[in-house]
Design an enzyme around this catalytic site. Structure first.
Site, PDB file in Angstrom:
ATOM      1  N   ARG A  67       1.019  10.918 -53.067  1.00  0.00           N
ATOM      2  CA  ARG A  67       0.355  11.266 -51.816  1.00  0.00           C
ATOM      3  C   ARG A  67      -0.360  12.605 -51.991  1.00  0.00           C
ATOM      4  O   ARG A  67       0.102  13.632 -51.523  1.00  0.00           O
ATOM      5  CB  ARG A  67       1.420  11.371 -50.732  1.00  0.00           C
ATOM      6  CG  ARG A  67       0.896  10.977 -49.378  1.00  0.00           C
ATOM      7  CD  ARG A  67       2.001  10.804 -48.402  1.00  0.00           C
ATOM      8  NE  ARG A  67       3.087  11.741 -48.654  1.00  0.00           N
ATOM      9  CZ  ARG A  67       4.260  11.695 -48.055  1.00  0.00           C
ATOM     10  NH1 ARG A  67       4.515  10.756 -47.204  1.00  0.00           N
ATOM     11  NH2 ARG A  67       5.200  12.586 -48.313  1.00  0.00           N
ATOM     12  N   PHE A 110       3.754   5.022 -50.292  1.00  0.00           N
ATOM     13  CA  PHE A 110       4.296   3.752 -50.762  1.00  0.00           C
ATOM     14  C   PHE A 110       4.174   2.617 -49.729  1.00  0.00           C
ATOM     15  O   PHE A 110       4.402   1.461 -50.043  1.00  0.00           O
ATOM     16  CB  PHE A 110       5.741   3.929 -51.230  1.00  0.00           C
ATOM     17  CG  PHE A 110       5.876   4.946 -52.329  1.00  0.00           C
ATOM     18  CD1 PHE A 110       4.879   5.090 -53.286  1.00  0.00           C
ATOM     19  CD2 PHE A 110       6.987   5.769 -52.412  1.00  0.00           C
ATOM     20  CE1 PHE A 110       4.986   6.039 -54.305  1.00  0.00           C
ATOM     21  CE2 PHE A 110       7.104   6.716 -53.424  1.00  0.00           C
ATOM     22  CZ  PHE A 110       6.103   6.857 -54.366  1.00  0.00           C
ATOM     23  N   ASP A 261      26.194  12.960 -60.952  1.00  0.00           N
ATOM     24  CA  ASP A 261      24.946  13.317 -61.627  1.00  0.00           C
ATOM     25  C   ASP A 261      25.044  13.084 -63.139  1.00  0.00           C
ATOM     26  O   ASP A 261      24.076  12.667 -63.769  1.00  0.00           O
ATOM     27  CB  ASP A 261      24.643  14.798 -61.345  1.00  0.00           C
ATOM     28  CG  ASP A 261      23.330  15.274 -61.941  1.00  0.00           C
ATOM     29  OD1 ASP A 261      22.371  14.486 -61.935  1.00  0.00           O
ATOM     30  OD2 ASP A 261      23.265  16.425 -62.418  1.00  0.00           O
ATOM     31  N   HIS A 266      25.567   9.894 -68.266  1.00  0.00           N
ATOM     32  CA  HIS A 266      25.512  10.454 -69.627  1.00  0.00           C
ATOM     33  C   HIS A 266      26.884  10.475 -70.311  1.00  0.00           C
ATOM     34  O   HIS A 266      27.031  10.044 -71.447  1.00  0.00           O
ATOM     35  CB  HIS A 266      24.973  11.883 -69.608  1.00  0.00           C
ATOM     36  CG  HIS A 266      23.662  12.044 -68.901  1.00  0.00           C
ATOM     37  ND1 HIS A 266      22.708  11.065 -68.870  1.00  0.00           N
ATOM     38  CD2 HIS A 266      23.150  13.078 -68.178  1.00  0.00           C
ATOM     39  CE1 HIS A 266      21.660  11.500 -68.175  1.00  0.00           C
ATOM     40  NE2 HIS A 266      21.909  12.704 -67.745  1.00  0.00           N
ATOM     41  N   LYS A 364      27.724  23.112 -64.099  1.00  0.00           N
ATOM     42  CA  LYS A 364      26.554  24.001 -64.058  1.00  0.00           C
ATOM     43  C   LYS A 364      27.081  25.430 -64.064  1.00  0.00           C
ATOM     44  O   LYS A 364      28.206  25.686 -63.657  1.00  0.00           O
ATOM     45  CB  LYS A 364      25.765  23.763 -62.773  1.00  0.00           C
ATOM     46  CG  LYS A 364      25.262  22.328 -62.643  1.00  0.00           C
ATOM     47  CD  LYS A 364      23.766  22.259 -62.674  1.00  0.00           C
ATOM     48  CE  LYS A 364      23.256  20.852 -62.528  1.00  0.00           C
ATOM     49  NZ  LYS A 364      22.338  20.443 -63.590  1.00  0.00           N
TER      50      LYS A 364
HETATM   51  C1  BG6 Z   1      20.020  15.216 -65.794  1.00  0.00           C
HETATM   52  C2  BG6 Z   1      20.797  15.805 -64.650  1.00  0.00           C
HETATM   53  O1  BG6 Z   1      20.281  13.847 -65.907  1.00  0.00           O
HETATM   54  O2  BG6 Z   1      20.390  15.868 -66.999  1.00  0.00           O
HETATM   55  C3  BG6 Z   1      20.592  17.297 -64.565  1.00  0.00           C
HETATM   56  O3  BG6 Z   1      20.375  15.199 -63.430  1.00  0.00           O
HETATM   57  C4  BG6 Z   1      20.854  17.965 -65.892  1.00  0.00           C
HETATM   58  O4  BG6 Z   1      21.409  17.861 -63.549  1.00  0.00           O
HETATM   59  C5  BG6 Z   1      20.094  17.245 -67.016  1.00  0.00           C
HETATM   60  O5  BG6 Z   1      20.445  19.310 -65.803  1.00  0.00           O
HETATM   61  C6  BG6 Z   1      20.451  17.804 -68.364  1.00  0.00           C
HETATM   62  O6  BG6 Z   1      19.685  17.217 -69.359  1.00  0.00           O
HETATM   63  P1  BG6 Z   1      19.573  17.868 -70.809  1.00  0.00           P
HETATM   64  O7  BG6 Z   1      18.798  16.885 -71.602  1.00  0.00           O
HETATM   65  O8  BG6 Z   1      18.885  19.197 -70.624  1.00  0.00           O
HETATM   66  O9  BG6 Z   1      20.980  18.055 -71.288  1.00  0.00           O
END
Ligand code: BG6
Length: 512
Positions: A67, A110, A261, A266, A364
């Site tokens: 947008r 959208f 998150d 991951h 974090k």
């Molecule tokens: C993302 C998360 O998937 O991965 C973030 O949402 C995080 O919060 C990031 O900072 C970290 O990625 P990388 O590749 O820098 O370890």
């Protein structure tokens, strides 16, 4: 220019690398959410880096949808600035010229049927002008709440169905829901429009070289696999620590938190790759079979109060700078109970891993940015040395350093030179930077190329996503019912409760 000469002529290729390059065929990429951070910092630079490495077809096209009242040139300028700031490879005018000629922008939101009609016409125009042959990937770099709208619009305007002999693919970014129920709903919506093999879910950790190396290390060698089981391994620690706070992402992060998150995707993927059996082949179906077996065998401990910890960072001095606590960050509800640190103990109930805890932690504003998998071995069953000789000896460990300082460390005891018998920990190290001349591509380069090639190996399937929520949901529910997250000082290694959690098991966290 044939696809082969494109690859070999590229001055950035290491001339000793005789492998045939994997080069995308005629195609284009449409990015929804093109004004977001991910697009600017990761997607646009990755597209350029792929082009620069000769891995995209000459007529490759990039279409932005957002947008904004932009013309094609304004969009190209935004991409240009993002590339100059964030690309990994050097800027080359001739590569940029060729790439930017294939850039188009569609202004609209959208709900806007006219904008989607314009997108359809643009795709047709690019097929003629650039020879994209009807092959398009639609990258949904938008909040998951928008997925249903976008995929339905793609369907309605005939963009989801590939014309004869071509392909259409949808790329979706996490979060894939916020619990099992919402993930299922999301999967249903996406699969209402796209067939399962058309959908590529991005977990960018799987695009990292070091993560792919877990499988190479385990299954291309003989020395690790014989000890990779409950007879030799005491426990496994998987750590993803970040030194940054939530930055400008309050809107996304608050109410989601670190476990959703990062652990749901991951870290559970890293765990699955670490714990899984050898796949029958290195293909998407075989990898899915093995990863899924691990995830299905994951059991939470009975007492979640003792074996999980969540925390929230508090204001402190970090790296010479006074940083705000989570509750003082812009856009955060001062009463928020969102976790910025999470640690969980998981068990894998199968013959290989019975009784071996997997500890996963993320946070974090921790001491430093590091992601690693430490496979910590049991102590020798017997020692002929007296206890003073081995008092400095820790446990043997194999540590896969995902980032930074990518590599693998093996830690073991060695005699200290001198006249007495004293044994201390030493490390043997493999570092990517020292062993290879090629630098590692960014995860997004690899993943975007794989999407264009239709190679699904590195993309989690919906069953894995749902299984991961099955693991995490009871933890989140437990946290919702019990109190507030523990506080930890920014720049520390997390709340004391996390140390106590391991101490109760007679173990301690590594200081990476
Ligand atoms: C993302 C998360 O998937 O991965 C973030 O949402 C995080 O919060 C990031 O900072 C970290 O990625 P990388 O590749 O820098 O370890």
């Amino acid at each position: 220019m044939t696809s082969e000469t494109t690859g070999w002529d590229n001055p950035l290729r290491d001339p000793r690398d005789r492998r045939l390059p994997r080069i995308a065929g005629p195609s284009g990429l449409v990015i929804f959410g093109v004004t977001g951070d991910l697009s600017r910092k990761k997607l646009m630079p990755a597209v350029y880096d792929l082009a620069n490495r000769g891995l995209l077809p000459p007529g490759f096209s990039l279409v932005g949808f957002a947008r904004r009242d932009w013309a094609d040139q304004d969009f190209a300028q935004v991409v240009h600035d993002a590339v100059r700031e964030h690309a990994r490879t050097e800027f080359r005018e001739e590569v940029w010229q060729q790439l930017s000629e294939g850039m188009r922008f569609i202004p609209g939101d959208f709900d806007d049927d006219t904008a989607f009609e314009q997108l359809r016409e643009t795709v047709d125009e690019l097929d003629t002008a650039r020879g994209t042959s009807g092959n398009y990937a639609f990258y949904l770099s938008v909040p998951p709440g928008m997925f249903p709208k976008v995929v339905r619009q793609l369907k309605k305007h005939g963009l989801a169905d590939a014309p004869e002999g071509s392909w259409r693919r949808a790329v979706i970014e996490k979060p894939f829901g916020r619990d099992l129920a919402s993930a299922r709903e999301l999967n249903a919506v996406v699969h209402d429009v796209f067939d399962p093999e058309q959908v590529f879910r991005i977990d960018h950790y799987l695009g990292k070289e070091t993560v792919q190396n877990i499988l190479a290390l385990r299954f291309a060698n003989t020395m690790f696999e014989p000890i990779w089981n409950r007879s030799f391994v005491d426990h496994v620690q998987i750590t993803m620590a970040e030194d940054i706070g939530i930055g400008g992402r309050a809107g996304y992060y608050d109410g989601i938190g670190s476990a959703r998150d990062v652990i749901q995707n991951h870290l559970l993927q890293l765990m699955a790759l670490t714990a899984m059996e050898e796949p029958a082949a290195f293909d998407a179906a075989s990898l899915l079979t093995e990863k899924l077996k691990v995830l299905k065998a994951v059991k939470l401990p009975g007492d979640l109060g003792r074996h999980t910890v969540r925390g929230q960072y508090a204001a402190a001095w970090q790296g010479g700078e006074r940083v705000p606590g989570y509750l003082d960050e812009d856009g955060i509800d001062p009463e928020s109970r969102t976790d910025t640190y999470a640690a969980v103990r998981l068990n894998v109930d199968n013959r290989r891993w019975a009784g071996v805890p997997f500890y996963l932690r993320t946070g974090k504003r921790l001491g430093r940015r590091v992601t690693e998998i430490a496979v910590v071995l049991q102590r020798a069953p017997h020692s002929p040395f007296d206890s003073t000789a081995t008092k400095e000896l820790g446990e043997n460990a194999i540590v896969i350093r995902v980032q930074p300082d990518e590599g693998v460390t093996v830690r073991f005891g060695s005699k200290v030179p001198g006249t007495s018998m004293e044994i201390r920990d030493v490390s043997m190290d493999f570092a990517y930077g020292e062993s290879f001349t090629e630098s590692s591509p960014e995860a997004y380069e690899r993943l975007i190329l794989d999407v264009l090639l239709g190679d699904a190996n590195l993309f989690p399937r919906p069953q894995e996503v749902e299984e991961s929520w099955r693991i995490l949901d009871p933890v989140e529910e437990h946290w919702d019912r019990h109190g507030r997250p523990a506080r930890y000082a920014s720049g520390s290694w997390g709340p004391e409760e996390a140390d106590e959690m391991l101490a109760r098991d007679g173990r301690s966290w590594r200081r990476p």
